[in-house]
Design a protein around this motif. Sequence first.
Motif, PDB file in Angstrom:
ATOM      1  N   ILE A   1     -13.404 -14.172  -4.027  1.00  0.00           N
ATOM      2  CA  ILE A   1     -12.324 -13.464  -4.725  1.00  0.00           C
ATOM      3  C   ILE A   1     -11.745 -12.368  -3.834  1.00  0.00           C
ATOM      4  CG2 ILE A   1     -11.799 -11.994  -6.709  1.00  0.00           C
ATOM      5  CD1 ILE A   1     -14.021 -13.525  -8.229  1.00  0.00           C
ATOM      6  N   SER A   2     -12.607 -11.617  -3.174  1.00  0.00           N
ATOM      7  CA  SER A   2     -12.138 -10.552  -2.273  1.00  0.00           C
ATOM      8  C   SER A   2     -11.330 -11.122  -1.116  1.00  0.00           C
ATOM      9  CB  SER A   2     -13.335  -9.750  -1.740  1.00  0.00           C
ATOM     10  OG  SER A   2     -14.070  -9.178  -2.795  1.00  0.00           O
ATOM     11  N   ARG A   3     -11.780 -12.261  -0.589  1.00  0.00           N
ATOM     12  CA  ARG A   3     -11.047 -12.898   0.501  1.00  0.00           C
ATOM     13  C   ARG A   3      -9.663 -13.351   0.029  1.00  0.00           C
ATOM     14  NH1 ARG A   3     -14.985 -15.527   2.047  1.00  0.00           N
ATOM     15  NH2 ARG A   3     -14.687 -17.396   0.795  1.00  0.00           N
ATOM     16  N   PHE A   4      -9.572 -13.808  -1.207  1.00  0.00           N
ATOM     17  CA  PHE A   4      -8.285 -14.206  -1.780  1.00  0.00           C
ATOM     18  C   PHE A   4      -7.337 -13.012  -1.875  1.00  0.00           C
ATOM     19  CE2 PHE A   4      -5.922 -14.463  -5.877  1.00  0.00           C
ATOM     20  CZ  PHE A   4      -4.988 -15.412  -5.494  1.00  0.00           C
ATOM     21  N   TYR A   5      -7.841 -11.862  -2.326  1.00  0.00           N
ATOM     22  CA  TYR A   5      -7.007 -10.656  -2.410  1.00  0.00           C
ATOM     23  C   TYR A   5      -6.556 -10.183  -1.020  1.00  0.00           C
ATOM     24  CZ  TYR A   5      -8.124 -10.025  -7.370  1.00  0.00           C
ATOM     25  OH  TYR A   5      -8.229 -10.182  -8.720  1.00  0.00           O
ATOM     26  N   GLU A   6      -7.454 -10.258  -0.042  1.00  0.00           N
ATOM     27  CA  GLU A   6      -7.104  -9.836   1.316  1.00  0.00           C
ATOM     28  C   GLU A   6      -6.021 -10.723   1.916  1.00  0.00           C
ATOM     29  OE1 GLU A   6     -10.696  -9.822   3.516  1.00  0.00           O
ATOM     30  OE2 GLU A   6     -11.552  -8.074   2.462  1.00  0.00           O
ATOM     31  N   ASN A   7      -6.093 -12.023   1.653  1.00  0.00           N
ATOM     32  CA  ASN A   7      -5.069 -12.931   2.176  1.00  0.00           C
ATOM     33  C   ASN A   7      -3.714 -12.663   1.546  1.00  0.00           C
ATOM     34  OD1 ASN A   7      -6.951 -14.180   3.802  1.00  0.00           O
ATOM     35  ND2 ASN A   7      -7.367 -15.836   2.360  1.00  0.00           N
ATOM     36  N   ILE A   8      -3.719 -12.271   0.274  1.00  0.00           N
ATOM     37  CA  ILE A   8      -2.451 -11.931  -0.380  1.00  0.00           C
ATOM     38  C   ILE A   8      -1.853 -10.682   0.254  1.00  0.00           C
ATOM     39  CG2 ILE A   8      -1.432 -11.127  -2.536  1.00  0.00           C
ATOM     40  CD1 ILE A   8      -3.289 -12.957  -4.031  1.00  0.00           C
ATOM     41  N   LYS A   9      -2.689  -9.682   0.534  1.00  0.00           N
ATOM     42  CA  LYS A   9      -2.200  -8.469   1.174  1.00  0.00           C
ATOM     43  C   LYS A   9      -1.629  -8.739   2.567  1.00  0.00           C
ATOM     44  CE  LYS A   9      -5.336  -5.328  -1.280  1.00  0.00           C
ATOM     45  NZ  LYS A   9      -6.476  -4.374  -1.137  1.00  0.00           N
ATOM     46  N   LYS A  10      -2.221  -9.713   3.262  1.00  0.00           N
ATOM     47  CA  LYS A  10      -1.740 -10.056   4.597  1.00  0.00           C
ATOM     48  C   LYS A  10      -0.462 -10.892   4.565  1.00  0.00           C
ATOM     49  CE  LYS A  10      -6.366 -10.029   6.662  1.00  0.00           C
ATOM     50  NZ  LYS A  10      -7.426 -10.866   7.306  1.00  0.00           N
ATOM     51  N   GLY A  11      -0.052 -11.323   3.389  1.00  0.00           N
ATOM     52  CA  GLY A  11       1.169 -12.112   3.271  1.00  0.00           C
ATOM     53  C   GLY A  11       0.979 -13.594   3.524  1.00  0.00           C
ATOM     54  N   ILE A  12      -0.265 -14.076   3.465  1.00  0.00           N
ATOM     55  CA  ILE A  12      -0.524 -15.496   3.685  1.00  0.00           C
ATOM     56  C   ILE A  12      -0.098 -16.281   2.451  1.00  0.00           C
ATOM     57  CG2 ILE A  12      -2.317 -17.214   4.160  1.00  0.00           C
ATOM     58  CD1 ILE A  12      -3.886 -15.064   5.579  1.00  0.00           C
TER      59      ILE A  12
ATOM     60  N   LYS B   1      -1.611 -23.086   0.855  1.00  0.00           N
ATOM     61  CA  LYS B   1      -3.016 -23.425   0.627  1.00  0.00           C
ATOM     62  C   LYS B   1      -3.960 -22.473   1.349  1.00  0.00           C
ATOM     63  CE  LYS B   1      -2.231 -28.361  -0.122  1.00  0.00           C
ATOM     64  NZ  LYS B   1      -2.565 -29.736   0.332  1.00  0.00           N
ATOM     65  N   LYS B   2      -3.493 -21.847   2.422  1.00  0.00           N
ATOM     66  CA  LYS B   2      -4.359 -20.971   3.199  1.00  0.00           C
ATOM     67  C   LYS B   2      -4.674 -19.663   2.494  1.00  0.00           C
ATOM     68  CE  LYS B   2      -3.435 -22.581   7.870  1.00  0.00           C
ATOM     69  NZ  LYS B   2      -3.048 -22.173   9.247  1.00  0.00           N
ATOM     70  N   VAL B   3      -3.987 -19.383   1.379  1.00  0.00           N
ATOM     71  CA  VAL B   3      -4.277 -18.142   0.655  1.00  0.00           C
ATOM     72  C   VAL B   3      -5.698 -18.183   0.097  1.00  0.00           C
ATOM     73  CG1 VAL B   3      -3.434 -18.918  -1.586  1.00  0.00           C
ATOM     74  CG2 VAL B   3      -3.300 -16.499  -0.982  1.00  0.00           C
ATOM     75  N   GLY B   4      -6.223 -19.385  -0.127  1.00  0.00           N
ATOM     76  CA  GLY B   4      -7.631 -19.528  -0.495  1.00  0.00           C
ATOM     77  C   GLY B   4      -7.954 -19.087  -1.907  1.00  0.00           C
ATOM     78  N   PHE B   5      -7.273 -19.629  -2.907  1.00  0.00           N
ATOM     79  CA  PHE B   5      -7.606 -19.299  -4.297  1.00  0.00           C
ATOM     80  C   PHE B   5      -9.013 -19.795  -4.605  1.00  0.00           C
ATOM     81  CE2 PHE B   5      -7.705 -19.839  -8.867  1.00  0.00           C
ATOM     82  CZ  PHE B   5      -7.092 -18.676  -9.314  1.00  0.00           C
ATOM     83  N   PRO B   6      -9.869 -18.961  -5.208  1.00  0.00           N
ATOM     84  CA  PRO B   6     -11.263 -19.355  -5.475  1.00  0.00           C
ATOM     85  C   PRO B   6     -11.351 -20.635  -6.299  1.00  0.00           C
ATOM     86  CG  PRO B   6     -10.974 -17.009  -5.823  1.00  0.00           C
ATOM     87  CD  PRO B   6      -9.600 -17.566  -5.608  1.00  0.00           C
ATOM     88  N   LYS B   7     -12.206 -21.534  -5.861  1.00  0.00           N
ATOM     89  CA  LYS B   7     -12.379 -22.819  -6.531  1.00  0.00           C
ATOM     90  C   LYS B   7     -13.800 -22.957  -7.056  1.00  0.00           C
ATOM     91  CE  LYS B   7      -9.007 -25.204  -3.588  1.00  0.00           C
ATOM     92  NZ  LYS B   7      -8.791 -26.346  -2.653  1.00  0.00           N
ATOM     93  N   PHE B   8     -13.945 -23.829  -8.034  1.00  0.00           N
ATOM     94  CA  PHE B   8     -15.275 -24.120  -8.558  1.00  0.00           C
ATOM     95  C   PHE B   8     -16.032 -24.991  -7.552  1.00  0.00           C
ATOM     96  CE2 PHE B   8     -12.731 -23.632 -12.511  1.00  0.00           C
ATOM     97  CZ  PHE B   8     -13.355 -22.481 -12.972  1.00  0.00           C
ATOM     98  N   GLN B   9     -17.291 -24.677  -7.369  1.00  0.00           N
ATOM     99  CA  GLN B   9     -18.113 -25.393  -6.395  1.00  0.00           C
ATOM    100  C   GLN B   9     -18.693 -26.642  -7.030  1.00  0.00           C
ATOM    101  OE1 GLN B   9     -21.418 -23.123  -4.765  1.00  0.00           O
ATOM    102  NE2 GLN B   9     -20.808 -23.739  -2.712  1.00  0.00           N
ATOM    103  N   LYS B  10     -18.562 -27.767  -6.323  1.00  0.00           N
ATOM    104  CA  LYS B  10     -19.033 -29.044  -6.843  1.00  0.00           C
ATOM    105  C   LYS B  10     -20.332 -29.507  -6.194  1.00  0.00           C
ATOM    106  CE  LYS B  10     -14.358 -30.678  -7.926  1.00  0.00           C
ATOM    107  NZ  LYS B  10     -13.358 -31.744  -7.681  1.00  0.00           N
ATOM    108  N   ASP B  11     -20.584 -29.062  -4.984  1.00  0.00           N
ATOM    109  CA  ASP B  11     -21.753 -29.551  -4.258  1.00  0.00           C
ATOM    110  C   ASP B  11     -22.407 -28.394  -3.518  1.00  0.00           C
ATOM    111  OD1 ASP B  11     -23.666 -31.194  -3.226  1.00  0.00           O
ATOM    112  OD2 ASP B  11     -22.385 -32.091  -1.697  1.00  0.00           O
ATOM    113  N   CYS B  12     -23.084 -27.542  -4.250  1.00  0.00           N
ATOM    114  CA  CYS B  12     -23.790 -26.415  -3.631  1.00  0.00           C
ATOM    115  C   CYS B  12     -25.051 -26.928  -2.937  1.00  0.00           C
ATOM    116  CB  CYS B  12     -24.146 -25.372  -4.695  1.00  0.00           C
ATOM    117  SG  CYS B  12     -24.982 -23.917  -4.032  1.00  0.00           S
ATOM    118  N   ARG B  13     -25.356 -26.355  -1.772  1.00  0.00           N
ATOM    119  CA  ARG B  13     -26.501 -26.835  -1.002  1.00  0.00           C
ATOM    120  C   ARG B  13     -27.453 -25.722  -0.599  1.00  0.00           C
ATOM    121  NH1 ARG B  13     -23.833 -31.405   3.053  1.00  0.00           N
ATOM    122  NH2 ARG B  13     -22.801 -32.608   1.418  1.00  0.00           N
TER     123      ARG B  13
END
Length: 378
Positions: A80-91, A94-106
Amino acid sequence: MLVLEFKAYAKPNQFQSIDEAIRICQFIRNKSIRLWMDGGAKSWFELSKYCAIWAKEFDFANKLGAMARQASAERAWASISRFYENIKKGIKGKKVGFPKFQKDCRSVEYKTNSWKLASDRKSITFTDKCGIGKLKLKGTRDLNFYQPDQIKRIRLIKRADGYYVQFCIQVDRVELATMTGQTIGLDVGLKEFYTDSNGFMVPNPRFLRRGEARLKRAGRLVSRKVKGGLNRRKARVILGKRHLKISRQRKDHAIKLARCVITSNDVVVYEDLRVSNMIKNHCLAKSISDASWYQFRMFLEYFGKVFGRITIAVNPAYTSQECSSCGVVVKKSLSTRTHTCQCGCEMDRDRNAAINILNRGISTTGHVGTSIFEIVNA
């Protein structure tokens, strides 16, 4: 922070318990993402409070230790923090990186409780309610050099060839090495992995190209199996092992080569490449990814700190076009492998680029009339 990895050996029911702990970790992370999307948590402090609430609400979540649940929520908040930082940078896109649900945690991460390390440092016991129990450790590093209070995180990781335990140890790694008085510039490429300013070339290993036939065959075997079947699961494991071998070959090559370069030179100058932009070229994307330039750069910088060397990243613009002798721009295509200038300079284009990279790196030190060796020995 030093990360040491060991292979874990245990009974099949213990590995099933590790899988259950990983699923609980995935559940906590996805619940955290959903809570944030619904507006229920606007900070890490608000999100961490729900870890205890979910443990009371769901019995299976209570099996995982409290700090392990918090570590899972931290993963969610990091995205979530990385998503906010990318928005501040103007990205955008798809590269803005909206948080997604994890399907295959390892993996599942523990902090400072719910585990106990044996006195001989050859086994570890997990004491939460998941029932993992005692795991035997096998590796090449010795944990006896470190105190238990230096271990800040422990990760259980599931890979195609088994389960591993990672120890994140808070220690500053410093190694002593004699000064060599050498400076070097590196130009990475696809034909040769790198060419230095002295003309020495390291061939590109091309691990993916060499193992591509086996990868394709393993992929075809997966596609032929019925989805959900046991044979398909076995075929996926084989395919995963093929990919894992290639990734380990790349990492091993990058580590050994970067350490050799750093210990042999006092100053190392390299290109500040934007690999994520370069792989947009669909004709060269596979070859660029196979070369693993970014991983090599990361280990150069890491070993530079360990051995106390100077590493400098410079702008790669026109390093292949400029003449290292007179500075005149000589335009050439990728197929032209020899640099020829009107001043009489004639050499391999990669060596010419490496010399330009070295000159730019020395000029960025900001010391006029001072040799780079005086800067290193200062």
